[in-house]
Design a protein around this motif. Structure first.
Motif, PDB file in Angstrom:
ATOM      1  N   LEU A   2     -36.684 -29.608  10.647  1.00  0.00           N
ATOM      2  CA  LEU A   2     -37.770 -30.286  11.348  1.00  0.00           C
ATOM      3  C   LEU A   2     -37.544 -30.231  12.856  1.00  0.00           C
ATOM      4  O   LEU A   2     -36.416 -30.210  13.337  1.00  0.00           O
ATOM      5  CB  LEU A   2     -37.825 -31.748  10.912  1.00  0.00           C
ATOM      6  CG  LEU A   2     -38.123 -31.996   9.433  1.00  0.00           C
ATOM      7  CD1 LEU A   2     -38.208 -33.490   9.168  1.00  0.00           C
ATOM      8  CD2 LEU A   2     -39.426 -31.322   9.019  1.00  0.00           C
ATOM      9  N   SER A   3     -38.625 -30.201  13.592  1.00  0.00           N
ATOM     10  CA  SER A   3     -38.529 -30.369  15.045  1.00  0.00           C
ATOM     11  C   SER A   3     -39.468 -31.496  15.447  1.00  0.00           C
ATOM     12  O   SER A   3     -39.074 -32.659  15.545  1.00  0.00           O
ATOM     13  CB  SER A   3     -38.856 -29.052  15.767  1.00  0.00           C
ATOM     14  OG  SER A   3     -40.148 -28.571  15.400  1.00  0.00           O
ATOM     15  N   MET A   4     -40.774 -31.137  15.614  1.00  0.00           N
ATOM     16  CA  MET A   4     -41.729 -32.151  16.073  1.00  0.00           C
ATOM     17  C   MET A   4     -42.504 -32.821  14.942  1.00  0.00           C
ATOM     18  O   MET A   4     -43.408 -33.606  15.217  1.00  0.00           O
ATOM     19  CB  MET A   4     -42.706 -31.550  17.089  1.00  0.00           C
ATOM     20  CG  MET A   4     -43.256 -30.158  16.821  1.00  0.00           C
ATOM     21  SD  MET A   4     -44.103 -29.890  15.247  1.00  0.00           S
ATOM     22  CE  MET A   4     -45.523 -30.922  15.533  1.00  0.00           C
ATOM     23  N   GLN A   5     -42.184 -32.513  13.700  1.00  0.00           N
ATOM     24  CA  GLN A   5     -43.011 -32.990  12.584  1.00  0.00           C
ATOM     25  C   GLN A   5     -43.097 -34.515  12.514  1.00  0.00           C
ATOM     26  O   GLN A   5     -44.189 -35.092  12.568  1.00  0.00           O
ATOM     27  CB  GLN A   5     -42.465 -32.438  11.252  1.00  0.00           C
ATOM     28  CG  GLN A   5     -42.761 -30.968  11.014  1.00  0.00           C
ATOM     29  CD  GLN A   5     -41.748 -30.013  11.621  1.00  0.00           C
ATOM     30  OE1 GLN A   5     -41.053 -30.341  12.583  1.00  0.00           O
ATOM     31  NE2 GLN A   5     -41.658 -28.809  11.085  1.00  0.00           N
ATOM     32  N   ILE A   6     -41.941 -35.148  12.367  1.00  0.00           N
ATOM     33  CA  ILE A   6     -41.947 -36.609  12.213  1.00  0.00           C
ATOM     34  C   ILE A   6     -42.448 -37.256  13.507  1.00  0.00           C
ATOM     35  O   ILE A   6     -43.246 -38.204  13.488  1.00  0.00           O
ATOM     36  CB  ILE A   6     -40.530 -37.124  11.868  1.00  0.00           C
ATOM     37  CG1 ILE A   6     -40.087 -36.587  10.512  1.00  0.00           C
ATOM     38  CG2 ILE A   6     -40.487 -38.650  11.885  1.00  0.00           C
ATOM     39  CD1 ILE A   6     -38.616 -36.842  10.191  1.00  0.00           C
ATOM     40  N   HIS A   7     -41.997 -36.737  14.622  1.00  0.00           N
ATOM     41  CA  HIS A   7     -42.344 -37.344  15.917  1.00  0.00           C
ATOM     42  C   HIS A   7     -43.849 -37.359  16.164  1.00  0.00           C
ATOM     43  O   HIS A   7     -44.417 -38.371  16.556  1.00  0.00           O
ATOM     44  CB  HIS A   7     -41.643 -36.588  17.057  1.00  0.00           C
ATOM     45  CG  HIS A   7     -40.151 -36.624  16.959  1.00  0.00           C
ATOM     46  ND1 HIS A   7     -39.340 -35.762  17.637  1.00  0.00           N
ATOM     47  CD2 HIS A   7     -39.324 -37.424  16.250  1.00  0.00           C
ATOM     48  CE1 HIS A   7     -38.077 -36.024  17.356  1.00  0.00           C
ATOM     49  NE2 HIS A   7     -38.035 -37.028  16.518  1.00  0.00           N
ATOM     50  N   SER A   8     -44.496 -36.208  15.963  1.00  0.00           N
ATOM     51  CA  SER A   8     -45.934 -36.155  16.252  1.00  0.00           C
ATOM     52  C   SER A   8     -46.701 -37.075  15.305  1.00  0.00           C
ATOM     53  O   SER A   8     -47.660 -37.742  15.713  1.00  0.00           O
ATOM     54  CB  SER A   8     -46.445 -34.715  16.162  1.00  0.00           C
ATOM     55  OG  SER A   8     -46.202 -34.203  14.875  1.00  0.00           O
ATOM     56  N   CYS A   9     -46.261 -37.144  14.050  1.00  0.00           N
ATOM     57  CA  CYS A   9     -46.950 -38.022  13.093  1.00  0.00           C
ATOM     58  C   CYS A   9     -46.748 -39.489  13.459  1.00  0.00           C
ATOM     59  O   CYS A   9     -47.685 -40.289  13.382  1.00  0.00           O
ATOM     60  CB  CYS A   9     -46.448 -37.771  11.674  1.00  0.00           C
ATOM     61  SG  CYS A   9     -46.931 -36.169  11.027  1.00  0.00           S
ATOM     62  N   MET A  10     -45.528 -39.851  13.851  1.00  0.00           N
ATOM     63  CA  MET A  10     -45.280 -41.243  14.264  1.00  0.00           C
ATOM     64  C   MET A  10     -46.206 -41.628  15.407  1.00  0.00           C
ATOM     65  O   MET A  10     -46.794 -42.711  15.424  1.00  0.00           O
ATOM     66  CB  MET A  10     -43.821 -41.411  14.726  1.00  0.00           C
ATOM     67  CG  MET A  10     -42.820 -41.608  13.593  1.00  0.00           C
ATOM     68  SD  MET A  10     -41.111 -41.617  14.228  1.00  0.00           S
ATOM     69  CE  MET A  10     -41.102 -43.104  15.241  1.00  0.00           C
ATOM     70  N   LEU A  11     -46.327 -40.725  16.374  1.00  0.00           N
ATOM     71  CA  LEU A  11     -47.158 -41.030  17.550  1.00  0.00           C
ATOM     72  C   LEU A  11     -48.637 -41.099  17.179  1.00  0.00           C
ATOM     73  O   LEU A  11     -49.375 -41.954  17.680  1.00  0.00           O
ATOM     74  CB  LEU A  11     -46.924 -39.981  18.644  1.00  0.00           C
ATOM     75  CG  LEU A  11     -45.542 -40.041  19.322  1.00  0.00           C
ATOM     76  CD1 LEU A  11     -45.285 -38.787  20.146  1.00  0.00           C
ATOM     77  CD2 LEU A  11     -45.402 -41.296  20.190  1.00  0.00           C
ATOM     78  N   ALA A  12     -49.066 -40.220  16.292  1.00  0.00           N
ATOM     79  CA  ALA A  12     -50.472 -40.227  15.891  1.00  0.00           C
ATOM     80  C   ALA A  12     -50.795 -41.505  15.125  1.00  0.00           C
ATOM     81  O   ALA A  12     -51.840 -42.131  15.336  1.00  0.00           O
ATOM     82  CB  ALA A  12     -50.774 -39.000  15.043  1.00  0.00           C
ATOM     83  N   LEU A  13     -49.881 -41.897  14.244  1.00  0.00           N
ATOM     84  CA  LEU A  13     -50.141 -43.106  13.443  1.00  0.00           C
ATOM     85  C   LEU A  13     -50.119 -44.346  14.332  1.00  0.00           C
ATOM     86  O   LEU A  13     -50.893 -45.279  14.139  1.00  0.00           O
ATOM     87  CB  LEU A  13     -49.110 -43.214  12.318  1.00  0.00           C
ATOM     88  CG  LEU A  13     -49.299 -42.172  11.206  1.00  0.00           C
ATOM     89  CD1 LEU A  13     -48.107 -42.147  10.260  1.00  0.00           C
ATOM     90  CD2 LEU A  13     -50.589 -42.447  10.423  1.00  0.00           C
TER      91      LEU A  13
ATOM     92  N   GLU B 224     -58.230 -41.502   7.896  1.00  0.00           N
ATOM     93  CA  GLU B 224     -58.868 -42.771   7.512  1.00  0.00           C
ATOM     94  C   GLU B 224     -58.030 -43.546   6.484  1.00  0.00           C
ATOM     95  O   GLU B 224     -58.005 -44.769   6.501  1.00  0.00           O
ATOM     96  CB  GLU B 224     -60.225 -42.486   6.854  1.00  0.00           C
ATOM     97  CG  GLU B 224     -61.068 -41.497   7.603  1.00  0.00           C
ATOM     98  CD  GLU B 224     -62.149 -42.171   8.417  1.00  0.00           C
ATOM     99  OE1 GLU B 224     -63.089 -42.660   7.783  1.00  0.00           O
ATOM    100  OE2 GLU B 224     -62.034 -42.202   9.665  1.00  0.00           O
ATOM    101  N   ASP B 225     -57.372 -42.814   5.602  1.00  0.00           N
ATOM    102  CA  ASP B 225     -56.664 -43.483   4.509  1.00  0.00           C
ATOM    103  C   ASP B 225     -55.289 -44.003   4.929  1.00  0.00           C
ATOM    104  O   ASP B 225     -54.469 -44.355   4.100  1.00  0.00           O
ATOM    105  CB  ASP B 225     -56.511 -42.524   3.320  1.00  0.00           C
ATOM    106  CG  ASP B 225     -55.625 -41.329   3.638  1.00  0.00           C
ATOM    107  OD1 ASP B 225     -55.258 -41.146   4.828  1.00  0.00           O
ATOM    108  OD2 ASP B 225     -55.288 -40.564   2.710  1.00  0.00           O
ATOM    109  N   GLY B 226     -55.025 -44.014   6.244  1.00  0.00           N
ATOM    110  CA  GLY B 226     -53.721 -44.486   6.700  1.00  0.00           C
ATOM    111  C   GLY B 226     -52.667 -43.394   6.691  1.00  0.00           C
ATOM    112  O   GLY B 226     -51.535 -43.607   7.094  1.00  0.00           O
ATOM    113  N   GLY B 227     -53.052 -42.226   6.234  1.00  0.00           N
ATOM    114  CA  GLY B 227     -52.130 -41.094   6.224  1.00  0.00           C
ATOM    115  C   GLY B 227     -52.314 -40.238   7.470  1.00  0.00           C
ATOM    116  O   GLY B 227     -52.902 -40.675   8.464  1.00  0.00           O
TER     117      GLY B 227
END
Ligand code: FES
Ligand code: FES
Lengths: 767, 156
Positions: free
Chosen positions: A254-265, A206-209
């Motif tokens: 890192l492997s999927m960390q940044i990628h999955s977060c980018m897609l979720a956001l 909810e907080d944009g994170g």
């Protein structure tokens, strides 16, 4: 948004057992029931599946990247490229040199170029094919030795192709000796081959994170790198460890960390990513292949006079842990031996080969294989027994290592060699043999004819914890409260349980320090302070130390509370059996009664003693906190006609300082030895012109239960006075010393030089 | 398509299954049984081993459609309520579980071995489990666990 279904569980447990005992794992029952939530098991209603498009070329310029067709596919919710990275498109463990998504250049085969999220993994896979990438293919740089010295090569990074060069000079670098042996040794690219795939679930908040549930070795370092790429403050990127299916260094980057977060956001939906095995081979870093030139000089009596070595480590496309590999490789380059004079040089370089980074035994595996090969060569030149030569030169407490550091803790190297030498040997084969025990096994390739037996030794020294001046610490929070009339401790750290048994150990320490039975372990996450990495054999030492410190602070708070109630301080109070006991044995308070509704909670850090950077010119300095030592003896049978090898027995003696959980220690030694066996005779990622030839479990072979021989494990406990409870890191040494023991045994059996591991049949048959 | 399959004794139905899905995917992602593991999905590691009509099989290599009407037992079905099967008990007690990702597949394979060969020799154990990769343990404690489970079962 809520936490995923199948999220990480708090580990409750009623199994008793303190330090020095071997209580069972608190997650064992969940694991055998199939109920333990690994990162690839995470699931969220409404979740999407992420997928990654990777470069087919090891070196190319991206001239066009068009995602519009992929985005138009039904069921596809987002397709993102480097232009969509919200923060800085760069990360890295030591140097910031790795893009989250490639910009105009790809530097290795498998580098991520684009990511997308879709309703079903199959839609995701199909949609990847609709992304248009035009490459201008460039010549790959693949020779590390050339990359180190040839300035005419194209520069893969702005600073050139050298990641680190380290020289170490001790005594007279030009010393001469009566007996001299030399050799050039090579080691192939090994893979961690953990079974649990890279995976995780990113849930937008909810907080944009974003909340990320994942398998990793170090939550906080992932958090820092991910937040930077997402352009978010740290507190908006929260990480929780889910079940980890093995790591061995392969989950440090890192492997999927940044990628999955980018897609979720971007999509506002939870996104799960889970690599398949093919992708896993491209999605994590490997062990550095190396080429090493060694020369040893000794007196006629077999005393080492000097070692000279040059070693080249192929770091591949990005730096990852290459600087540390060069540091460890050079500082551990002469092994656990007294050497008065040395001149060592190590180079770590960039190439267009797969990126190499952390793997169990980081930086020590390569030189150990080389110097242990040299020790056998030297023994042969001197007419000495190989074990005897090692014992004669073994370092001990008070020795000065090659960096000038004085070893001010036990270093029972000679004893380890003696012990492993004195273990009973398997009986010499006589008469008809079960073919299943022979090289080739049930494939019935021999009945014993052409089979020769050999014995070999391997001994190693490995630094424990992070080195060269890093403030390497851990944090633990311990809460004590009364639940159901009984005192219960809750231990909370961010330290990653990757299979090694840290969760058991945290309970053992809390039980011992707080004198109670019931201890729960909270899932590791970033809501508590940094614990550092589950690597470098450091967690028992560092997180163990932090849990101890937090427990002692809790105990002090309890004593203070008791003093308040009793109106007097309790002399020499301790906690035992849920009670406060005075020095004279008198029970002064019952914990449950004393605490009542009150919970006592304390958070403490543990910092190990300081280390210092190496002098850039001479490589001198107190770089390491502590060393671990192990020795292996291998017995092998070799079929000379077919080049097949059967390891008949593999025994190990290791000093662990203090066996906190003796059964788990033995299990670490057995498992580590299996990985060393793999490197000796079968495990290699084959790379040609920068391209991986065998990214599957069909073609990248790891030892099976048929490949592993029976093992005897002899555990020594020589406490290190500087370490909590006297512990000495355990996880890495057995992996390191197993490989040369097996290689030396194969040499002893065949009389061949065999200057490269893994040793393949064709190296033995010469075909 | 729709797939009907009996899992751990219960009839289950999965709707909207894609042609290419494996039994492993259906179990893990559609039926909420993630116990069988996805380590390679290439038939090489044994982590996904389940019983199909009483015979151990790699669920990653069984197409979802092939499972239609079959009887499947996964690691989740080995225990009876709270009571662990002897192989499960022995794996915990003997320290044969580290990361545990290989464990579900090994348990099914070991369970099957002891059913077929109540007193397996070491060589028989090794042969029976050769299709199950474990990266953590070095297998020694897995051998201990299987020996121990066989002994336990003999007593029951
Ligand atoms: S996941 Fe099925 S055999 Fe590996
Ligand atoms: S326990 Fe980790 S793979 Fe077997």
């Amino acid at each position: 948004m809520s936490a995923p279904a199948r999220s990480p569980q708090e580990l409750q447990d009623t199994i008793a057992g303190g330090i020095g005992e071997s209580p069972l794992r608190p997650d064992g029952t969940l694991k055998v029931r199939g109920e333990f939530a690994y990162s690839s098991d995470l699931w969220h209603e409404d979740m999407l599946w992420g997928a990654t498009l990777r470069s087919p070329h090891p070196h190319a310029r991206i001239v066009r990247l068009d995602v519009s067709r992929a985005l138009a596919q039904p069921g596809v919710h987002a397709v993102l490229t480097h232009e969509d990275v919200p923060g800085e498109n760069v990360y890295g463990l030591k140097y910031q040199d790795t893009p989250a998504l490639a910009g105009d250049l790809v530097r290795y085969q498998g580098e991520p170029v684009a990511i997308l999220a879709a309703d079903h993994p199959e839609i995701a896979r199909q949609a990847l094919k609709e992304i248009v990438v035009e490459y201008d293919v460039l010549e790959p740089i693949t020779d590390p030795e050339r990359a180190a010295h040839d300035d005419t090569l194209p520069k893969l990074h702005p600073g050139g192709n050298l990641v680190r060069h380290q020289r170490i000079v001790k005594g007279d670098p030009a010393a001469t000796a009566d007996v001299v042996v030399s050799g050039v040794y090579e080691i192939g690219m090994q893979d961690q081959a953990f079974l649990g795939p890279e995976s995780g679930l990113a849930v937008p908040a909810e907080d944009g994170g974003v909340d990320l549930y994942l398998a990793t070795q170090w939550l906080h370092v992932d958090q820092r790198q991910t937040a930077k790429a997402l352009g978010l403050p740290l507190e908006k990127v929260r990480l929780t460890l889910s079940g980890v299916g093995g790591a061995f260094g392969g989950r440090e980057d890192l492997s999927m960390q940044i990628h999955s977060c980018m897609l979720a956001l971007r999509t506002g939906r939870p996104v799960k990513m889970s690599y398949n095995r093919l992708e896993s081979f491209f999605g994590h870093v490997h062990r550095h292949p190396a080429k090493m030139y060694y020369e040893h000089g000794a007196t006629k009596d077999g005393e080492l006079v000097y070692v000279r070595a040059k070693m080249y480590f192929d770091g591949g496309a990005y730096a990852s842990k290459t600087p540390v590999v060069v540091g460890n490789g050079t500082t551990l380059s002469v092994g656990p031996y007294n050497v008065p004079n040395a001149h060592i040089e190590g180079w770590g370089v960039y190439t267009n080969n797969p990126t190499c980074g952390a793997m169990r035994g980081l930086g020590a595996v390569q030189p150990t294989y080389a110097y242990e090969s040299q020790m056998d060569k030297l023994a042969a030149a001197l007419g000495l027994d190989p074990a005897e030569l090692r014992i004669r030169n073994a370092m001990s407490e008070g020795s000065t290592v090659v960096t000038g550091q004085v070893v001010d803790f036990p270093a029972p190297v000679a004893e380890l060699v003696q012990r492993v030498r004195d273990l009973p040997l398997p009986p010499e084969p006589t008469g008809e043999r079960d073919i299943r025990d022979l090289p080739g096994g049930a494939s019935n390739t021999t009945h014993g004819e052409g089979v020769v037996r050999g014995i070999g030794y391997g001994v190693t020294i490995k630094n424990i914890s992070y080195a060269e001046g890093l403030d390497d610490y851990s944090t633990a929070r311990v809460r004590l409260e009364v639940i159901g009339g009984e005192p219960v401790a809750l231990v909370h750290t961010a330290a990653a349980e990757v299979g090694q048994g840290l969760v058991t150990l945290q309970q053992q320490i809390a039980r011992t320090e707080l004198g109670l039975t019931r201890v729960s372990v909270h899932p590791a996450d970033t809501s508590v302070g940094d614990a550092g990495s589950s690597s470098a054999s450091r967690q028992t030492y560092v997180t163990g130390g932090a849990v101890r410190n937090a427990c002692r602070a809790v105990a002090d708070a309890v004593y203070a509370l008791a003093a308040l109630r009793l109106g007097r301080a309790v002399e020499g109070a301790t906690l035992a059996g849920g009670k406060i006991v005075a020095a004279d044995g008198e029970v002064v308070a019952d914990l449950a009664e004393l605490l009542g509704e009150t919970a006592v909670e304390e958070t403490r850090e543990f910092h190990h003693r300081k280390t210092y950077p190496l002098d850039p010119e001479t490589g001198q300095g107190d770089a390491h906190v502590q060393y671990g030592f192990s020795a292996h003896r291998a017995v092998v049978d070799v079929d000379l006609d077919l080049g097949l090898v059967k390891v008949v027995q593999l025994d190990c003696a290791q000093d662990v300082g203090k066996a906190m959980n003796p059964d788990a220690v033995v299990a670490q030694i057995q498992g580590g030895s299996a990985q060393g066996l793999g490197l000796a005779v079968m495990e290699e990622i084959l790379v040609k012109d920068g391209k991986v030839r065998n990214p599957s479990f069909t073609d990248y072979l790891i030892p099976t239960i048929l490949d592993m021989p029976p093992m005897r494990v002899d555990v020594l406990e020589r406490p290190d006075p500087h370490a909590p409870y006297g512990v000495r890191g355990v996880g890495e040494p057995p992996t390191i010393s197993a490989t040369p023991a097996i290689a030396n045994a194969i040499r002893a059996a065949t009389g061949l030089e065999l200057p490269r591991v893994p040793i393949r049949p064709e190296h033995i048959t010469g075909t | 398509m729709r797939v009907n399959v009996t899992v751990n004794g219960e009839p289950r139905r999965a709707d909207n299954v894609w042609e290419g899905e494996s039994l492993l995917y259906v179990l893990r992602e559609r039926l909420g049984l993630p116990g069988s593991k996805n380590a390679c999905e290439q038939g090489e590691c044994g982590s996904c081993t389940v019983y199909v009509d009483g015979v151990p099989a790699g669920a990653c290599l069984v197409a979802a459609g092939q499972a239609e009407g079959r009887d499947v037992v996964t690691v989740e079905g080995l225990a009876e309520g709270d009571a662990l099967d002897p192989v499960q008990e022995s794996f915990v007690e003997q320290g044969a579980v580290q990361c545990g990702f290989c464990t579900p597949g090994l348990l099914v394979a070991a369970h099957d071995l002891i059913e077929r060969v109540p007193e397996p020799s070491d060589v028989e154990i090794r042969e029976a489990l050769a299709g199950n990769l474990c990266r953590c343990t070095g297998y020694e404690k897995i051998l201990d666990a299987v020996r121990d489970a066989a002994a336990k079962k003999a007593l029951r």
